[in-house]
Write a protein that holds these residues in place. Structure first.
Motif, mmCIF file in Angstrom:
data_model
loop_
_atom_site.group_PDB
_atom_site.id
_atom_site.type_symbol
_atom_site.label_atom_id
_atom_site.label_comp_id
_atom_site.label_asym_id
_atom_site.label_seq_id
_atom_site.Cartn_x
_atom_site.Cartn_y
_atom_site.Cartn_z
ATOM 1 N N VAL A 106 0.908 -1.152 0.174
ATOM 2 C CA VAL A 106 -0.081 -0.074 -0.054
ATOM 3 C C VAL A 106 0.855 1.271 -0.008
ATOM 4 C CG1 VAL A 106 -1.621 1.247 1.393
ATOM 5 C CG2 VAL A 106 -1.909 -1.091 1.246
ATOM 6 N N ALA A 107 0.644 2.161 -1.203
ATOM 7 C CA ALA A 107 1.283 3.328 -0.946
ATOM 8 C C ALA A 107 0.488 4.219 -0.103
ATOM 9 C CB ALA A 107 1.160 4.104 -2.558
ATOM 10 N N SER A 108 0.929 4.864 1.106
ATOM 11 C CA SER A 108 -0.059 5.246 2.365
ATOM 12 C C SER A 108 -0.500 6.622 1.768
ATOM 13 C CB SER A 108 0.919 5.449 3.478
ATOM 14 O OG SER A 108 2.041 6.179 3.376
ATOM 15 N N GLY A 109 0.193 7.441 0.767
ATOM 16 C CA GLY A 109 -0.158 8.711 0.653
ATOM 17 C C GLY A 109 -1.535 8.885 -0.084
ATOM 18 N N PHE A 110 -1.800 7.858 -0.651
ATOM 19 C CA PHE A 110 -3.195 7.818 -1.410
ATOM 20 C C PHE A 110 -4.524 7.480 -0.606
ATOM 21 C CE2 PHE A 110 0.316 7.375 -4.332
ATOM 22 C CZ PHE A 110 0.499 8.494 -5.150
ATOM 23 N N LEU A 111 -4.232 6.866 0.607
ATOM 24 C CA LEU A 111 -5.200 6.467 1.367
ATOM 25 C C LEU A 111 -6.501 7.811 1.668
ATOM 26 C CD1 LEU A 111 -3.291 4.347 3.951
ATOM 27 C CD2 LEU A 111 -4.794 3.604 2.089
ATOM 28 N N ASN A 112 -7.485 7.164 1.787
ATOM 29 C CA ASN A 112 -8.882 7.965 2.181
ATOM 30 C C ASN A 112 -8.854 9.312 1.168
ATOM 31 O OD1 ASN A 112 -9.096 6.622 4.798
ATOM 32 N ND2 ASN A 112 -7.330 7.679 5.505
ATOM 33 N N GLY A 113 -8.943 8.927 -0.152
ATOM 34 C CA GLY A 113 -9.546 9.900 -0.985
ATOM 35 C C GLY A 113 -8.536 10.317 -1.907
ATOM 36 N N GLY A 114 -7.219 9.819 -1.711
ATOM 37 C CA GLY A 114 -6.109 10.121 -2.734
ATOM 38 C C GLY A 114 -6.497 9.491 -4.211
ATOM 39 N N ARG A 115 -5.308 9.836 -4.933
ATOM 40 C CA ARG A 115 -5.388 9.260 -6.301
ATOM 41 C C ARG A 115 -4.152 9.165 -7.052
ATOM 42 N NH1 ARG A 115 -9.485 12.184 -7.898
ATOM 43 N NH2 ARG A 115 -7.903 14.025 -8.601
ATOM 44 N N MET A 116 -3.541 8.349 -7.605
ATOM 45 C CA MET A 116 -2.334 8.259 -8.147
ATOM 46 C C MET A 116 -2.426 9.206 -9.512
ATOM 47 S SD MET A 116 -1.264 4.354 -7.354
ATOM 48 C CE MET A 116 0.355 4.407 -7.997
ATOM 49 N N TRP A 117 -1.289 9.695 -9.869
ATOM 50 C CA TRP A 117 -1.351 10.665 -10.786
ATOM 51 C C TRP A 117 -1.800 9.877 -12.138
ATOM 52 C CZ3 TRP A 117 1.347 9.807 -15.591
ATOM 53 C CH2 TRP A 117 2.376 8.954 -15.517
ATOM 54 N N ASN A 118 -1.459 8.635 -12.449
ATOM 55 C CA ASN A 118 -1.788 7.989 -13.635
ATOM 56 C C ASN A 118 -3.144 7.843 -13.695
ATOM 57 O OD1 ASN A 118 -0.449 6.073 -11.635
ATOM 58 N ND2 ASN A 118 -1.666 4.513 -12.799
ATOM 59 N N ASP A 119 -3.956 7.353 -12.642
ATOM 60 C CA ASP A 119 -5.311 7.338 -12.379
ATOM 61 C C ASP A 119 -5.970 8.630 -12.868
ATOM 62 O OD1 ASP A 119 -5.584 4.642 -11.906
ATOM 63 O OD2 ASP A 119 -4.787 5.003 -9.936
ATOM 64 N N SER A 120 -5.216 9.628 -12.212
ATOM 65 C CA SER A 120 -6.102 11.002 -13.004
ATOM 66 C C SER A 120 -6.191 11.207 -14.346
ATOM 67 C CB SER A 120 -5.131 12.258 -12.141
ATOM 68 O OG SER A 120 -5.504 12.107 -10.942
ATOM 69 N N VAL A 121 -4.900 10.645 -14.920
ATOM 70 C CA VAL A 121 -4.917 10.862 -16.571
ATOM 71 C C VAL A 121 -6.028 9.729 -17.000
ATOM 72 C CG1 VAL A 121 -3.684 10.253 -18.529
ATOM 73 C CG2 VAL A 121 -2.441 11.281 -16.563
ATOM 74 N N ILE A 122 -5.930 8.590 -16.654
ATOM 75 C CA ILE A 122 -7.109 7.655 -16.995
ATOM 76 C C ILE A 122 -8.459 8.169 -17.040
ATOM 77 C CG2 ILE A 122 -8.271 5.522 -16.497
ATOM 78 C CD1 ILE A 122 -5.111 4.603 -15.759
ATOM 79 N N GLU A 123 -8.795 8.613 -15.860
ATOM 80 C CA GLU A 123 -9.901 9.012 -15.437
ATOM 81 C C GLU A 123 -10.412 10.423 -16.110
ATOM 82 O OE1 GLU A 123 -12.474 7.314 -14.234
ATOM 83 O OE2 GLU A 123 -10.751 5.714 -13.900
ATOM 84 N N LEU A 124 -9.508 11.181 -16.445
ATOM 85 C CA LEU A 124 -9.894 12.431 -17.121
ATOM 86 C C LEU A 124 -10.116 12.096 -18.941
ATOM 87 C CD1 LEU A 124 -7.272 14.052 -18.899
ATOM 88 C CD2 LEU A 124 -6.541 14.079 -16.832
ATOM 89 N N VAL A 125 -9.349 11.133 -19.344
ATOM 90 C CA VAL A 125 -9.608 10.762 -20.492
ATOM 91 C C VAL A 125 -11.026 9.982 -20.569
ATOM 92 C CG1 VAL A 125 -9.086 9.141 -22.385
ATOM 93 C CG2 VAL A 125 -7.187 10.811 -21.200
#
Length: 318
Positions: A106-125
Motif C-alpha cells: 500500500v502506498a500510504s499517501g493515497f489512502l482516504n480519498g487520494g488518487r495516483m497521477w496515472n489514474d487521474s490521466v485515465i479518469e480525465l480521458v
C-alpha cells in the motif's frame, strides 16, 4: 496430472521455484477501456486454478522457507500493489472464498480519498465530454477521443510522456490536463484506512510501497529514503504492528530502483522486498530483490504455461 507434473518439474521445492504473482486491481465488471484488466469472475477462476495446482503460501512464510531450503514443490504467493479500494471490496471476498492468503503493498499517501497521477490521466480521458483533448500547450500533443479505441490510445500516449518527469512537474501538468478536460475526478479509487485494517483483520499481510509511489531512481537518495521510511511508519501507526515487506514502485531493477535502494530497505528494518522483474529465484533467494510477474493470460492452458515459463527465466537484479 500433466499440468501438475510440468509445474513440479519447474518448481521442485527446496530453494527453487517460488512463483510470486502481482495484481493491481480486480474490477467488479469489465472496463471497456481496459478489457484485459481482470474482473471478479476471472480472478476467482484464476484463484481456483492456482489453488488446485500450487501450494499457495503467505509471502513472508514463503521467503523464510526459501531461505531454509524448505519450500514445497509448486510454491506460490499472491501480491497486490498500490492500494486500490477494489482490493478490499472485490478481491478480498474472493480470496476468503478460496481460503488463500495474499500480501497487499500500500502506498500510504493515497489512502482516504487520494488518487495516483496515472489514474487521474485515465479518469480525465474517460470522463471528459469532449471529442478531443488538446494538450499541445503542455507539450503533450492533441488526442482525439471520439471512440473507445481513441481513448484507449490516448491514455498510454499521455502516461508515457509524463511518467519519467520530475514529480512536481508531472503533478503540475496532470492538474492542468484535468482542467483542460473539465470533468470531475473520482476520490474513491484507493482504500481507506478502515479497508486496510479490514484486510489485516482477515488474515492478509500488509506491505509498504512508499508514500507517493515515486520512481526511486529519479529521486535524490535522501528523498528516496524518506519516501520508503515514511510509508513504512504510516502503515505501522495504522496497524499497530511492524510492517516487514516492501515493494519498489514500478519495480524494474536498474531502472526504477538501484542498489542503494536495496540497501535502504534492508537498513530501515524490512525483512524482504519485491521487484517487478519476471523470473524465479535460483538457489538461496535475495530476500530484497524477489522477482514477481503479472499473469496476463485468461485462457486456462496459457495461464498454466505462463506460470511454468516464468519459472524457467533467471530473475533480474539491480
Amino acid at each position: 496430472m500433466l499440468e501438475r507434473s510440468l509445474l513440479s518439474l519447474c518448481s521442485p521445492g527446496g530453494k527453487r521455484g517460488l512463483s510470486i504473482l502481482i495484481y493491481h486491481r480486480v474490477l467488479p465488471v469489465k472496463d471497456e477501456l481496459f478489457p484485459g484488466e481482470v474482473d471478479r469472475q476471472e480472478f476467482s477462476d484464476q484463484m481456483a486454478l492456482l489453488k488446485s495446482r500450487f501450494n499457495v503460501l503467505p509471502l513472508a512464510q514463503a521467503v523464510a522457507m526459501a531461505k531454509r531450503g524448505s519450500l514445497p514443490p509448486r510454491a506460490a504467493a499472491i501480491t497486490f500493489d498500490d492500494g486500490y479500494a477494489d482490493n478490499a471490496e472485490v478481491a478480498l471476498p474472493v480470496l476468503r472464498e478460496h481460503r488463500l492468503p495474499a500480501t497487499f503493498f500500500v502506498a500510504s499517501g493515497f489512502l482516504n480519498g487520494g488518487r495516483m497521477w496515472n489514474d487521474s490521466v485515465i479518469e480525465l480521458v474517460r470522463r471528459t465530454p469532449d471529442n478531443v483533448l488538446d494538450a499541445s500547450t503542455l507539450g503533450l500533443g492533441v488526442h482525439p477521443l471520439r471512440t473507445v479505441a481513441e481513448r484507449q490510445h490516448a491514455i498510454p500516449a499521455l502516461i508515457g510522456q509524463l511518467k519519467y518527469l520530475p514529480a512536481a512537474e508531472r503533478l503540475e501538468k496532470v492538474e492542468r490536463l484535468a482542467a483542460l478536460a473539465d470533468c470531475a475526478l473520482p476520490d474513491n479509487l484507493m482504500m481507506t484506512t478502515a479497508q486496510v485494517r479490514s484486510l489485516r483483520a482477515a488474515g492478509m499481510d500488509i506491505g509498504a510501497h512508499t508514500v507517493n509511489h515515486p520512481i526511486l531512481a529519479r529521486l535524490p537518495d535522501a528523498q528516496a529514503r524518506e519516501e520508503i521510511a515514511q510509508g513504512k511508519l504510516a502503515l505501522e501507526d495504522l496497524l499497530g504492528e511492524k510492517v516487514a515487506l516492501f515493494a519498489y514502485p514500478n519495480g524494474k531493477p536498474g531502472e526504477d530502483y538501484l542498489p542503494q535502494h536495496v540497501t535502504m530497505a534492508r537498513d530501515l528494518g524490512f525483512e524482504g522486498a519485491v521487484s517487478t522483474a519476471w523470473g524465479a529465484s535460483r538457489g538461496a533467494p535475495d530476500p530484497f530483490q524477489l522477482p514477481r510477474f503479472t499473469p496476463w493470460d485468461r485462457n486456462r492452458l496459457r495461464f498454466v504455461l505462463r506460470l511454468a515459463r516464468n519459472l524457467t527465466v533467471p530473475a533480474g537484479r539491480a
